[in-house]
Design an enzyme around this catalytic site. Sequence first.
Site, PDB file in Angstrom:
ATOM      1  N   CYS A 257       0.828  -1.205   0.000  1.00 44.17           N
ATOM      2  CA  CYS A 257       0.000   0.000   0.000  1.00 44.17           C
ATOM      3  C   CYS A 257       0.864   1.257   0.000  1.00 44.17           C
ATOM      4  CB  CYS A 257      -0.904  -0.049   1.232  1.00 44.17           C
ATOM      5  SG  CYS A 257      -1.670   1.493   1.673  1.00 44.17           S
TER       6      CYS A 257
ATOM      7  N   CYS B 243      -0.059   3.951   2.560  1.00 44.95           N
ATOM      8  CA  CYS B 243       0.324   3.586   3.934  1.00 44.95           C
ATOM      9  C   CYS B 243       1.695   4.171   4.274  1.00 44.95           C
ATOM     10  CB  CYS B 243       0.345   2.071   4.112  1.00 44.95           C
ATOM     11  SG  CYS B 243      -1.289   1.317   3.967  1.00 44.95           S
TER      12      CYS B 243
END
Length: 108
Positions: A32, A35
């Site tokens: 991700c 993230c």
Amino acid sequence: MSSVTVISDKEFETEVLQADQPVLVYFWASWCGPCRLMSPTIDWAATTYADRLKVVKMEVDPNPETVKQYQVEGVPALRLIQNQQVLEATEGVIPKQKLIEILDTHFH
């Protein structure tokens, strides 16, 4: 130094649900990109609110039970949990200022 604890499904009950203080759970994934943007903010929150808040991070892929239980549909995601109740829930990247507003609502 970050005081973020990495946890898994099997530690969730002990580290979060039985905690004697509020817990900010940061759900993330290694694949991700957003993230990576959130991680410094989470580390900052762990340091800044260390006296009032416990911060844990949980990778979503190896921990499907907690992800399902807390209805995490996208990462990064945050759940602020106290006394086994979800006080706040967010999905997606939020700016540091928004995180400050969320935390200050509960810990002013």
